[in-house]
Design a protein around this motif. Structure first.
Motif, PDB file in Angstrom:
ATOM      1  N   ASP A   1       0.828  -1.215   0.000  1.00  0.00           N
ATOM      2  CA  ASP A   1       0.000   0.000   0.000  1.00  0.00           C
ATOM      3  C   ASP A   1       0.858   1.259   0.000  1.00  0.00           C
ATOM      4  O   ASP A   1       0.554   2.239  -0.697  1.00  0.00           O
ATOM      5  N   ALA A   2       1.942   1.253   0.806  1.00  0.00           N
ATOM      6  CA  ALA A   2       2.822   2.425   0.896  1.00  0.00           C
ATOM      7  C   ALA A   2       3.521   2.677  -0.434  1.00  0.00           C
ATOM      8  O   ALA A   2       3.574   3.816  -0.926  1.00  0.00           O
ATOM      9  N   PHE A   3       4.073   1.634  -1.057  1.00  0.00           N
ATOM     10  CA  PHE A   3       4.787   1.792  -2.322  1.00  0.00           C
ATOM     11  C   PHE A   3       3.843   2.272  -3.428  1.00  0.00           C
ATOM     12  O   PHE A   3       4.204   3.126  -4.243  1.00  0.00           O
ATOM     13  N   ALA A   4       2.632   1.706  -3.442  1.00  0.00           N
ATOM     14  CA  ALA A   4       1.657   2.119  -4.456  1.00  0.00           C
ATOM     15  C   ALA A   4       1.289   3.591  -4.271  1.00  0.00           C
ATOM     16  O   ALA A   4       1.111   4.338  -5.245  1.00  0.00           O
ATOM     17  N   THR A   5       1.196   4.027  -3.014  1.00  0.00           N
ATOM     18  CA  THR A   5       0.872   5.424  -2.692  1.00  0.00           C
ATOM     19  C   THR A   5       1.977   6.360  -3.193  1.00  0.00           C
ATOM     20  O   THR A   5       1.711   7.393  -3.798  1.00  0.00           O
ATOM     21  N   VAL A   6       3.242   5.978  -2.936  1.00  0.00           N
ATOM     22  CA  VAL A   6       4.376   6.809  -3.359  1.00  0.00           C
ATOM     23  C   VAL A   6       4.440   6.880  -4.889  1.00  0.00           C
ATOM     24  O   VAL A   6       4.680   7.938  -5.464  1.00  0.00           O
ATOM     25  N   ARG A   7       4.202   5.757  -5.542  1.00  0.00           N
ATOM     26  CA  ARG A   7       4.253   5.750  -7.015  1.00  0.00           C
ATOM     27  C   ARG A   7       3.229   6.739  -7.584  1.00  0.00           C
ATOM     28  O   ARG A   7       3.558   7.524  -8.475  1.00  0.00           O
ATOM     29  N   GLU A   8       2.017   6.706  -7.052  1.00  0.00           N
ATOM     30  CA  GLU A   8       0.964   7.605  -7.557  1.00  0.00           C
ATOM     31  C   GLU A   8       1.300   9.063  -7.232  1.00  0.00           C
ATOM     32  O   GLU A   8       1.087   9.957  -8.069  1.00  0.00           O
ATOM     33  N   ALA A   9       1.854   9.307  -6.013  1.00  0.00           N
ATOM     34  CA  ALA A   9       2.222  10.679  -5.616  1.00  0.00           C
ATOM     35  C   ALA A   9       3.335  11.214  -6.511  1.00  0.00           C
ATOM     36  O   ALA A   9       3.335  12.393  -6.880  1.00  0.00           O
ATOM     37  N   ALA A  10       4.318  10.343  -6.873  1.00  0.00           N
ATOM     38  CA  ALA A  10       5.433  10.766  -7.735  1.00  0.00           C
ATOM     39  C   ALA A  10       4.919  11.144  -9.121  1.00  0.00           C
ATOM     40  O   ALA A  10       5.397  12.099  -9.741  1.00  0.00           O
ATOM     41  N   LYS A  11       3.915  10.406  -9.611  1.00  0.00           N
ATOM     42  CA  LYS A  11       3.330  10.720 -10.921  1.00  0.00           C
ATOM     43  C   LYS A  11       2.732  12.123 -10.890  1.00  0.00           C
ATOM     44  O   LYS A  11       2.877  12.893 -11.837  1.00  0.00           O
ATOM     45  N   ARG A  12       2.055  12.455  -9.768  1.00  0.00           N
ATOM     46  CA  ARG A  12       1.369  13.743  -9.700  1.00  0.00           C
ATOM     47  C   ARG A  12       2.320  14.892  -9.346  1.00  0.00           C
ATOM     48  O   ARG A  12       2.156  16.001  -9.855  1.00  0.00           O
ATOM     49  N   ALA A  13       3.288  14.642  -8.466  1.00  0.00           N
ATOM     50  CA  ALA A  13       4.177  15.724  -8.005  1.00  0.00           C
ATOM     51  C   ALA A  13       5.375  15.940  -8.931  1.00  0.00           C
ATOM     52  O   ALA A  13       5.859  17.066  -9.063  1.00  0.00           O
ATOM     53  N   LEU A  14       5.851  14.860  -9.571  1.00  0.00           N
ATOM     54  CA  LEU A  14       7.076  14.966 -10.384  1.00  0.00           C
ATOM     55  C   LEU A  14       6.854  14.631 -11.854  1.00  0.00           C
ATOM     56  O   LEU A  14       7.730  14.892 -12.673  1.00  0.00           O
ATOM     57  N   GLY A  15       5.733  13.999 -12.162  1.00  0.00           N
ATOM     58  CA  GLY A  15       5.524  13.539 -13.534  1.00  0.00           C
ATOM     59  C   GLY A  15       6.364  12.313 -13.847  1.00  0.00           C
ATOM     60  O   GLY A  15       6.674  12.031 -14.999  1.00  0.00           O
ATOM     61  N   GLN A  16       6.774  11.572 -12.798  1.00  0.00           N
ATOM     62  CA  GLN A  16       7.594  10.367 -12.986  1.00  0.00           C
ATOM     63  C   GLN A  16       6.903   9.166 -12.335  1.00  0.00           C
ATOM     64  O   GLN A  16       6.419   9.272 -11.211  1.00  0.00           O
ATOM     65  N   ARG A  17       6.892   8.037 -13.053  1.00  0.00           N
ATOM     66  CA  ARG A  17       6.286   6.822 -12.509  1.00  0.00           C
ATOM     67  C   ARG A  17       7.364   5.770 -12.292  1.00  0.00           C
ATOM     68  O   ARG A  17       8.181   5.525 -13.172  1.00  0.00           O
ATOM     69  N   HIS A  18       7.373   5.161 -11.099  1.00  0.00           N
ATOM     70  CA  HIS A  18       8.368   4.127 -10.802  1.00  0.00           C
ATOM     71  C   HIS A  18       8.183   2.904 -11.706  1.00  0.00           C
ATOM     72  O   HIS A  18       7.085   2.384 -11.830  1.00  0.00           O
ATOM     73  N   PHE A  19       9.296   2.468 -12.324  1.00  0.00           N
ATOM     74  CA  PHE A  19       9.269   1.207 -13.083  1.00  0.00           C
ATOM     75  C   PHE A  19       9.210   0.038 -12.095  1.00  0.00           C
ATOM     76  O   PHE A  19       9.503   0.205 -10.906  1.00  0.00           O
ATOM     77  N   ASP A  20       8.897  -1.141 -12.610  1.00  0.00           N
ATOM     78  CA  ASP A  20       8.866  -2.332 -11.747  1.00  0.00           C
ATOM     79  C   ASP A  20      10.225  -2.608 -11.101  1.00  0.00           C
ATOM     80  O   ASP A  20      10.309  -2.983  -9.927  1.00  0.00           O
ATOM     81  N   VAL A  21      11.318  -2.399 -11.878  1.00  0.00           N
ATOM     82  CA  VAL A  21      12.653  -2.660 -11.311  1.00  0.00           C
ATOM     83  C   VAL A  21      12.973  -1.656 -10.200  1.00  0.00           C
ATOM     84  O   VAL A  21      13.711  -1.967  -9.259  1.00  0.00           O
ATOM     85  N   GLN A  22      12.389  -0.448 -10.298  1.00  0.00           N
ATOM     86  CA  GLN A  22      12.596   0.541  -9.237  1.00  0.00           C
ATOM     87  C   GLN A  22      11.853   0.126  -7.961  1.00  0.00           C
ATOM     88  O   GLN A  22      12.329   0.353  -6.854  1.00  0.00           O
TER      89      GLN A  22
ATOM     90  N   ARG B   1       6.176  15.915   0.722  1.00  0.00           N
ATOM     91  CA  ARG B   1       5.278  16.976   1.209  1.00  0.00           C
ATOM     92  C   ARG B   1       3.866  16.779   0.660  1.00  0.00           C
ATOM     93  O   ARG B   1       2.885  17.063   1.344  1.00  0.00           O
ATOM     94  N   PHE B   2       3.768  16.302  -0.570  1.00  0.00           N
ATOM     95  CA  PHE B   2       2.458  15.998  -1.162  1.00  0.00           C
ATOM     96  C   PHE B   2       1.715  14.994  -0.275  1.00  0.00           C
ATOM     97  O   PHE B   2       0.504  15.082  -0.101  1.00  0.00           O
ATOM     98  N   LEU B   3       2.477  14.045   0.334  1.00  0.00           N
ATOM     99  CA  LEU B   3       1.862  13.010   1.173  1.00  0.00           C
ATOM    100  C   LEU B   3       1.829  13.385   2.652  1.00  0.00           C
ATOM    101  O   LEU B   3       1.526  12.556   3.507  1.00  0.00           O
ATOM    102  N   GLY B   4       2.180  14.648   2.962  1.00  0.00           N
ATOM    103  CA  GLY B   4       2.028  15.135   4.333  1.00  0.00           C
ATOM    104  C   GLY B   4       3.199  14.864   5.259  1.00  0.00           C
ATOM    105  O   GLY B   4       3.051  14.954   6.486  1.00  0.00           O
ATOM    106  N   LEU B   5       4.381  14.536   4.716  1.00  0.00           N
ATOM    107  CA  LEU B   5       5.562  14.314   5.564  1.00  0.00           C
ATOM    108  C   LEU B   5       6.469  15.540   5.517  1.00  0.00           C
ATOM    109  O   LEU B   5       6.514  16.256   4.516  1.00  0.00           O
ATOM    110  N   SER B   6       7.201  15.772   6.607  1.00  0.00           N
ATOM    111  CA  SER B   6       8.113  16.926   6.658  1.00  0.00           C
ATOM    112  C   SER B   6       9.508  16.504   6.213  1.00  0.00           C
ATOM    113  O   SER B   6       9.926  15.366   6.418  1.00  0.00           O
ATOM    114  N   VAL B   7      10.232  17.444   5.575  1.00  0.00           N
ATOM    115  CA  VAL B   7      11.574  17.155   5.034  1.00  0.00           C
ATOM    116  C   VAL B   7      12.565  18.208   5.529  1.00  0.00           C
ATOM    117  O   VAL B   7      12.261  19.407   5.504  1.00  0.00           O
TER     118      VAL B   7
END
Length: 897
Positions: free
Chosen positions: A66-87, A148-154
């Motif tokens: 669930d966490a990895f799927a969440t990050v993949r979707e957030a990266a698509k929206r925040a960076l325009g990048q989608r994690h490959f399967d090998v990633q 930050r999109f997912l509510g974590l501080s950096v």
């Protein structure tokens, strides 16, 4: 043969690990369609939902899909990048606390977001460690968009932050920073005087980017915080003038082990020169009173014979600046230890800085092993897999590439002379440029990069030189090294962490070319034009064969060569690589070039001709493996010795933390006092000794010196039937009564402040002196091998004895200071009585000591560890000591301040 058949049938261990990850990848992919439909707010709401699951008892492994799927979707929206399967696989390996080996261009920076997000959900903090401030800032900002999109501080730790900014960055869910900054913060924290002044939280999880560079290349050089010792710059200058007067036969030089020593004739010659210069006044060079001269002569000899300007260091702004042998970067502010840097400054006739004394130190091996969970990522770790396993307990997993590698790795070309080699390189560069193929040329030093640059200038070939002199433009030059016909000369792995994209880097061009263009239609139009240009250029470069990587010589480590090769052929791009060698190269020259030269001549190799054969590659690889094994032994040996100090460091730092955490040290101080009394009585009255053999005069003096008590000890000896327990009890009770009166007189609150402040100050002073003794012990311990003794065992034994002695001195000093202390205050004590004093210090590295200069110029006071509030801080140095001893303050308790 059977092994090869078995591997074909069952796969090797790495293949099996990768296969086992594919099941989880399928689970993550199955979640994607549902997550795509979520609104941004619903996607963000998954973070508290996942945290809630953890609190209810689920493990990180349970929530991983669930966490990895969440990050993949957030990266698509925040960076325009989608994690490959090998990633996704790389992220799982990182989460498991292993090293993920992924080729250059496979997106390791994005891979880290998966494991970072998952582990940050626990709220205990995640550290992402990078090799320089630029990458720490870039990655924290770039990947920070996902977090930050997912509510974590950096947070981001870079050089120059104050303690409040550091504390805030460490309090964040995710903290980016360099290995040096993390390590120095740990050491500085353990020199603080209050828990609330510390900046780091307890360690939880760290991901080390470019893990081979940080945990292997830099592991030989411990972090050091130091203060200056005595100034002996005149002596360095005087000795430096004498070294050029020595002839080649006066010393033996071993380049392989970077060592030089005087021959017998050389010893006599330097002795005569020193006497002539008036530096050697009495006795011979090796007499005890002339030890400092031996040290200065040896370091000056090393500076002149083993260290070359523009290869090992450069001179800039009246300073000698070290060049990192692995990256070719300037190591601003870092200094060689043990007087070597001063010897280089004398040689180059620049201002000589003062030497330093260690106040705190730790190796990267022992620092990173403190993390309960550690992971790493790099493009080249397999060649060092055994070292990662043995030292750090880290397993290396090779992740397959997303797209097959199309790069052609050509066999090496070996020439007899360096000039012939450079001419061949220039010819190949010219050929590549004629078909618009970009070229990246890797060199091992500034000197070599500038030499090649001169060859290219003569041929009027335009090019960029990227080395330590121009490291400010590093990322920009590297990012554009893939443009059609571009020629870039780089020292080793300069620009590591920045992708070379064929056709050029769109984002970098937009940032630089449109820096002054405001938002609006004009800017959008120009951005579109840049994108079109880069796309056309990319196609042109692909047709020309992709990026051509040329190595001008082999490095000591196969890994560095592989890193250079790996800059080409990213993400299925075409590319090529070739190494050019000559018998004048360091690796060839040091490892048997004479034999090879004879062989090449017999084969009839003429001037300008090259030998090309796979056997040459294999022979070189074997030579590199030998050097790697030798360097591993050096690191392992350093670690064995540092482990001894590490055990002691843990004890001291733990004690400091307990003292800072405590509000009342009365029982500790009392226990110390009783142990001191017991020790002094035991020394004066040996077991089973007759009364007339007792040293009561000595005991009387010790009681007066340490406890400030004038007791009739000599009279007690005459009492019939008195024994050691009675004598000890009388002294102990009297001391307790006197101290109780002092507490009543000044008030318990004031005395608790004073006790805490002085115990920490004296502990720091004793620890600093102990580190100096360990340094001296370490320098000479290898000579014990001549007496058929194991230096490591000897070091362990003597270091333990020194530690025991330090604890005895600590108890004695604390007891003495508190028994003598007189406090004069006209107002309540300040709340920060034991707050940390602002003492200029230097941070550094050593080889075994390289030392990094701190922000402030140090003076004599900095040689003491960072001190706290001193009850006698305002006492003039030449006034009588307030303790009543009759001595001047500087000769009494002023020594402890």
């Amino acid at each position: 043969m059977f092994g090869a058949i078995a591997r074909k049938l069952f796969g090797n261990a790495n293949t099996r690990v990768v296969k086992s990850l594919q099941k989880t990848v399928a689970q993550i992919n199955a979640l994607e369609p549902d997550l795509v439909k979520l609104s941004d707010d619903d996607l963000k709401a998954r973070t508290p939902w996942l945290r809630d699951r953890l609190e209810k008892g689920e493990s990180l492994d349970d929530i991983l899909p669930d966490a990895f799927a969440t990050v993949r979707e957030a990266a698509k929206r925040a960076l325009g990048q989608r994690h490959f399967d090998v990633q996704l696989m790389g992220g799982m390996v990182l989460h498991q606390g292993k090293i993920s080996e992924m080729r250059t261009g496979e997106g390791k920076t994005l891979v880290a977001t998966l494991a970072v997000y998952l582990n940050a959900l626990s709220g205990k903090g995640v550290h992402v460690v990078t090799v320089n401030d630029y990458l720490a800032s870039r990655d924290s900002e770039w990947m920070g968009r996902v977090y930050r999109f997912l509510g974590l501080s950096v947070g981001c730790i870079v050089h120059g932050l104050d303690d409040d900014e550091r504390r805030q960055a460490y309090a964040a869910d995710i903290t980016y920073g360099t290995n040096n900054e993390f390590g120095f913060d740990y050491l500085r924290d353990n020199m603080k005087f209050r828990l609330e002044d510390m900046v780091q939280r307890p360690f939880n999880y760290a991901i080390v980017d470019e893990v081979d560079s940080i945990l292997i290349d830099e592991a030989r050089t411990p972090l050091i915080i130091s203060g200056p010792s005595t100034d002996s710059s005149e002596l360095y200058i005087a000795v430096n003038r004498l070294i050029p007067m020595l002839a080649a036969e006066d010393y033996d030089k071993d380049e392989k082990h970077r060592a030089v020593s005087l021959t017998e004739a050389g010893q006599e010659r330097i002795e005569a020169l020193l006497a002539e210069a008036g530096l050697l006044k009495t006795g011979g060079l090796y007499d005890i009173q002339n030890v400092a001269l031996v040290h200065h002569a040896q370091q000056a000899l090393r500076a002149h014979t083993l260290f070359q300007r523009d290869k090992d260091y450069i001179v800039k702004d009246d300073k000698v600046i070290i060049i990192d042998e692995f990256t070719g970067r300037m190591m601003e502010g870092r200094r060689y230890s043990e007087g070597l840097h001063q010897a280089l400054e004398a040689k180059e006739e620049v201002t000589i800085q003062r030497e330093n004394q260690t106040l705190a130190s730790i190796t990267f091996q022992n620092y990173f092993r403190m993390y309960p969970k550690l992971a790493g990522m790099t493009g080249t770790a397999m060649t060092e897999a055994s070292e990662f396993g043995e030292i750090y307990g880290l397993e290396v997993v090779e992740i397959p590439t997303n797209v097959g590698v199309l790069r052609k790795d050509h066999d090496d070309e070996v020439y007899r002379k360096a000039k012939e080699k450079y001419e061949a390189i220039v010819t190949l560069i010219d050929e590549a440029r004629s078909r618009q193929q970009p070229v990246l040329v890797g060199t091992t030093s500034i000197e070599k990069s500038e030499l090649l640059s001169d060859f290219l200038k003569k041929k009027k070939i335009p090019h960029n030189v990227l080395n330590a002199r121009y490291h400010e433009q590093e990322a920009t030059i590297v990012a554009q090294a893939g443009r059609p016909g571009a020629v870039t000369i780089a020292t080793n792995m300069a620009g590591r962490g920045t992708d070379i994209q064929l056709g050029g880097n769109v984002d970098m061009r937009i940032r630089i070319e449109l820096a002054d263009v405001p938002e609006g239609p004009q800017r959008e139009e120009r951005i579109a034009r840049i994108r079109r240009e880069v796309e056309e250029a990319r196609e042109l470069v692909r047709q020309a064969g992709g990026l051509y990587v040329i190595g001008t010589e082999r490095h000591e480590s196969r890994r560095i060569d592989n890193q250079l090769r790996g800059r080409s052929g990213r993400q299925g791009d075409p590319g090529a690589s070739k190494f050019f060698l000559s018998l004048d190269d360091d690796l060839m020259r040091i490892f048997g070039s004479e034999r090879m030269d004879g062989m090449l001549q017999r084969l009839g190799l003429k001037e300008g001709e090259a030998i090309i054969h796979p056997w040459i590659n294999k022979a070189l690889e074997k030579a590199q493996q030998k050097v790697e094994a030798h360097n591993f032994e050096i690191r392992k040996n350093l670690l064995k010795f540092d482990n001894v100090m590490n055990d002691q460091r843990k004890v001291v730092y733990e004690q400091r933390r307990e003292i800072m955490d405590s509000t009342d040290l009365a029982d500790t101080v009392k226990e110390m006092r009783h142990e001191v009394v017991s020790a002094m009585v035991g020394k004066a009255i040996p077991a089973n000794a007759y009364a007339e053999q007792w040293d009561m005069a000595g005991l009387h003096e010790e009681v007066r010196r340490i406890l400030a008590l004038d007791l009739p000890v000599l009279d007690w000896q005459k009492e019939e039937g008195i024994a050691e327990p009675e004598v000890e009890e009388r002294i102990r009770d009297t001391a307790d009564r006197k101290y109780a009166e002092k507490v009543a007189n000044y008030g318990p609150e004031m005395m608790r402040h004073v006790e805490k402040s002085l115990v920490l100050q004296i502990l720091d002073q004793e620890w600093k002196d102990h580190l100096l003794q360990l340094d001296h012990l370490r320098q000479g311990i290898n000579l014990r091998a001549y007496a058929q003794r194991d230096p490591l065992n000897e070091y362990k034994r003597e270091a333990f004895e020194l530690f025991e002695t330090m604890l005895v001195r600590l108890r004695e000093q604390v007891t003495s200071v508190l028994m003598h202390v007189e406090i004069r205050v006209s107002e309540p004590p300040p709340p920060d009585l034991f707050g940390q004093a602002s003492v200029p210090m230097q941070e550094g590295r050593t080889d075994p000591a390289l030392v990094m200069a701190g922000a402030a110029e140090a003076d004599g006071a900095a040689a003491r560890a960072a001190g706290g509030g001193d009850p006698w801080a305002n006492t003039p140095r030449n006034a009588l000591c307030p303790c009543g001893s009759g001595k001047k303050y500087k000769h009494c308790h002023g020594k402890l301040a």
